[in-house]
Write a protein that holds these residues in place. Structure first.
Motif, mmCIF file in Angstrom:
data_model
loop_
_atom_site.group_PDB
_atom_site.id
_atom_site.type_symbol
_atom_site.label_atom_id
_atom_site.label_comp_id
_atom_site.label_asym_id
_atom_site.label_seq_id
_atom_site.Cartn_x
_atom_site.Cartn_y
_atom_site.Cartn_z
ATOM 1 N N PRO A 32 0.832 -1.206 0.000
ATOM 2 C CA PRO A 32 0.000 0.000 0.000
ATOM 3 C C PRO A 32 0.868 1.257 0.000
ATOM 4 N N GLY A 33 0.333 2.319 -0.563
ATOM 5 C CA GLY A 33 1.060 3.581 -0.599
ATOM 6 C C GLY A 33 0.200 4.668 -1.205
ATOM 7 N N ARG A 34 0.847 5.718 -1.677
ATOM 8 C CA ARG A 34 0.146 6.840 -2.294
ATOM 9 C C ARG A 34 0.674 7.045 -3.714
ATOM 10 N N ILE A 35 -0.228 7.374 -4.637
ATOM 11 C CA ILE A 35 0.149 7.689 -6.011
ATOM 12 C C ILE A 35 -0.262 9.128 -6.295
ATOM 13 N N THR A 36 0.691 9.926 -6.755
ATOM 14 C CA THR A 36 0.417 11.330 -7.038
ATOM 15 C C THR A 36 0.794 11.660 -8.478
ATOM 16 N N ARG A 37 0.162 12.668 -9.014
ATOM 17 C CA ARG A 37 0.525 13.208 -10.320
ATOM 18 C C ARG A 37 0.781 14.697 -10.144
ATOM 19 N N LEU A 38 1.934 15.154 -10.582
ATOM 20 C CA LEU A 38 2.277 16.552 -10.432
ATOM 21 C C LEU A 38 3.219 16.977 -11.549
ATOM 22 N N PRO A 39 3.309 18.280 -11.834
ATOM 23 C CA PRO A 39 4.226 18.736 -12.874
ATOM 24 C C PRO A 39 5.655 18.317 -12.556
ATOM 25 N N GLY A 40 6.362 17.866 -13.592
ATOM 26 C CA GLY A 40 7.723 17.405 -13.371
ATOM 27 C C GLY A 40 8.563 17.474 -14.636
ATOM 28 N N GLY A 41 9.642 16.705 -14.632
ATOM 29 C CA GLY A 41 10.667 16.826 -15.662
ATOM 30 C C GLY A 41 11.782 17.689 -15.121
ATOM 31 N N VAL A 42 13.016 17.412 -15.535
ATOM 32 C CA VAL A 42 14.160 18.132 -14.973
ATOM 33 C C VAL A 42 14.035 19.639 -15.183
ATOM 34 N N ALA A 43 13.777 20.065 -16.410
ATOM 35 C CA ALA A 43 13.674 21.504 -16.676
ATOM 36 C C ALA A 43 12.539 22.129 -15.871
ATOM 37 N N MET A 44 11.430 21.421 -15.790
ATOM 38 C CA MET A 44 10.280 21.926 -15.033
ATOM 39 C C MET A 44 10.597 21.992 -13.540
ATOM 40 N N ASN A 45 11.214 20.956 -12.998
ATOM 41 C CA ASN A 45 11.562 20.952 -11.574
ATOM 42 C C ASN A 45 12.491 22.110 -11.229
ATOM 43 N N PRO A 93 2.203 13.804 -28.241
ATOM 44 C CA PRO A 93 1.554 13.811 -26.928
ATOM 45 C C PRO A 93 2.469 14.394 -25.860
ATOM 46 N N THR A 94 1.881 14.840 -24.782
ATOM 47 C CA THR A 94 2.662 15.359 -23.664
ATOM 48 C C THR A 94 3.399 14.213 -22.982
ATOM 49 N N ASP A 95 4.687 14.445 -22.695
ATOM 50 C CA ASP A 95 5.525 13.399 -22.104
ATOM 51 C C ASP A 95 5.141 13.129 -20.648
ATOM 52 N N SER A 96 5.648 12.012 -20.119
ATOM 53 C CA SER A 96 5.362 11.657 -18.724
ATOM 54 C C SER A 96 6.506 10.839 -18.136
ATOM 55 N N TYR A 97 6.493 10.763 -16.821
ATOM 56 C CA TYR A 97 7.524 10.040 -16.060
ATOM 57 C C TYR A 97 6.822 9.264 -14.956
ATOM 58 N N VAL A 252 14.514 10.780 4.988
ATOM 59 C CA VAL A 252 14.198 10.827 3.565
ATOM 60 C C VAL A 252 12.784 10.303 3.326
ATOM 61 N N THR A 253 11.929 11.156 2.734
ATOM 62 C CA THR A 253 10.563 10.745 2.409
ATOM 63 C C THR A 253 10.302 10.750 0.907
ATOM 64 N N ARG A 254 11.189 11.352 0.125
ATOM 65 C CA ARG A 254 11.066 11.350 -1.333
ATOM 66 C C ARG A 254 12.441 11.621 -1.938
ATOM 67 N N VAL A 255 12.651 11.147 -3.162
ATOM 68 C CA VAL A 255 13.953 11.336 -3.800
ATOM 69 C C VAL A 255 13.837 11.946 -5.193
ATOM 70 N N THR A 256 12.744 11.680 -5.908
ATOM 71 C CA THR A 256 12.575 12.212 -7.251
ATOM 72 C C THR A 256 12.539 13.736 -7.216
ATOM 73 N N GLY A 257 13.465 14.379 -7.928
ATOM 74 C CA GLY A 257 13.531 15.832 -7.974
ATOM 75 C C GLY A 257 14.530 16.457 -7.025
ATOM 76 N N ALA A 258 15.201 15.644 -6.189
ATOM 77 C CA ALA A 258 16.138 16.210 -5.216
ATOM 78 C C ALA A 258 17.329 16.879 -5.903
ATOM 79 N N GLY A 259 17.887 16.224 -6.916
ATOM 80 C CA GLY A 259 19.013 16.802 -7.628
ATOM 81 C C GLY A 259 18.647 18.083 -8.354
ATOM 82 N N ASP A 260 17.441 18.137 -8.903
ATOM 83 C CA ASP A 260 16.980 19.345 -9.579
ATOM 84 C C ASP A 260 16.826 20.497 -8.584
ATOM 85 N N THR A 261 16.339 20.175 -7.391
ATOM 86 C CA THR A 261 16.200 21.193 -6.343
ATOM 87 C C THR A 261 17.568 21.731 -5.936
ATOM 88 N N PHE A 262 18.540 20.829 -5.796
ATOM 89 C CA PHE A 262 19.904 21.250 -5.457
ATOM 90 C C PHE A 262 20.445 22.212 -6.506
#
Length: 297
Positions: A32-45, A93-97, A252-262
């Motif tokens: 069990p867990g949570r599934i989210t959809r949010l704007p992303g991609g390296v340039a977007m992040n 089509p619009t890309d996704s990850y 640590v609660t999430r990792v996707t986007g950490a490098g982009d934030t840095f």
């Protein structure tokens, strides 16, 4: 009168679909867990984080005219990002990850950036048609590039007069695409933001520490590089100068986007006039805050 952007963010702009579970996971896990959809991609992040620091980034990417693309553009505009330079295709089509994360980190991910790859040089049209620059009067400020661009397009950028006056800041989209950045090794203004694994891939070896990796990339011909290693020591190398800093310890609660934030936090800190060591430490603090699940400001 249109506001001039502070920085161009070139690369993936897409939807992130992230599944997160609080338990450790392995191949075949069904938890069990949570599934989210949010704007992303390296340039977007990167652009979203820069906007939180009070900057005005412009997106250069490919976004479809489908419902997903229209919703994504609306979300970007609500966050203060400039979307008027996007290449909007009716055929692509619009890309996704999609990624799965557990308590033990990223388990697996798939990046579908085929529309960005197919659009190719079309996403750079505003930099050549006089909107943002031209070959005679190129863009002369910051550019954030991401490794979702094809190897050929990154090579073209490295050798293009459109980028000869730009301050290039470059991040791989993932370790699997890190070797694409070899096209920018030796570029006189490129700053690479990589993790320890990506640094090893670029040097075709492995490193034990970020300082070793930073020195290795400098010897390889990288103009300037910042190397992170999770919660371990990070390093920046530029010529004969080596700086290091220790990230703060966080849960640590999430990792996707950490490098982009840095990367974005480091760029913002330098734009705001911070000294090099302080900019490195602030960027590490922002990334640590992000992975802890909080807003990095």
């Amino acid at each position: 009168m249109t506001t001039a952007p502070d920085i161009l963010c070139i690369g993936s702009v897409l939807w992130d679909i992230i599944g997160r579970a609080p338990s450790h996971m392995r191949e075949g896990s069904d938890v069990p867990g949570r599934i989210t959809r949010l704007p992303g991609g390296v340039a977007m992040n990167i652009a979203m984080t820069l906007a939180k620091f009070g900057l005005t980034p412009a997106l250069l990417s490919a976004v479809g005219r489908d419902a997903e693309g229209c919703e994504l553009v609306t979300e970007a505009e609500h966050m203060g990002l400039m979307t008027e330079y996007l290449y909007r295709s009716a055929d692509l089509p619009t890309d996704s990850y999609m990624a799965i994360e557990g308590a033990n980190g990223l388990i697996a991910a798939i990046a579908d950036a085929h529309s960005l790859e197919q659009a190719g040089t079309k996403i750079l049209a505003p930099m050549s048609d006089g909107t943002l620059g031209s070959a005679e009067a190129p863009w002369d400020s910051l550019v954030a590039l991401d490794g979702n661009l094809t190897r050929d397009l990154l090579y073209d950028i490295a050798n293009s007069p459109l980028f000869r006056a730009a301050d290039l800041r470059v991040a791989p989209a993932s370790p699997g695409k890190a070797e694409r950045l070899l096209a920018l090794v030796g570029h006189p203004s490129a700053t690479l933001y990589v993790n320890l694994e990506e640094a090893g891939l670029l040097c075709q070896t492995s490193f034990d520490t970020a300082p070793d990796a930073a020195r290795g990339l400098t010897k390889r011909g990288v103009h300037r590089v910042l190397v992170t290693d999770g919660g371990s020591l990070a390093a920046e190398s530029h010529g004969d100068t080596l700086r290091t800093a220790q990230p703060p310890e966080v849960l640590v609660t999430r990792v996707t986007g950490a490098g982009d934030t840095f990367m974005a936090a480091h760029i913002a800190s330098e734009l705001q006039g911070m000294a090099p060591q302080a900019a490195l430490e602030r960027a590490l603090n922002a990334a640590a805050t992000y992975v802890s699940g909080k807003t990095p400001l």
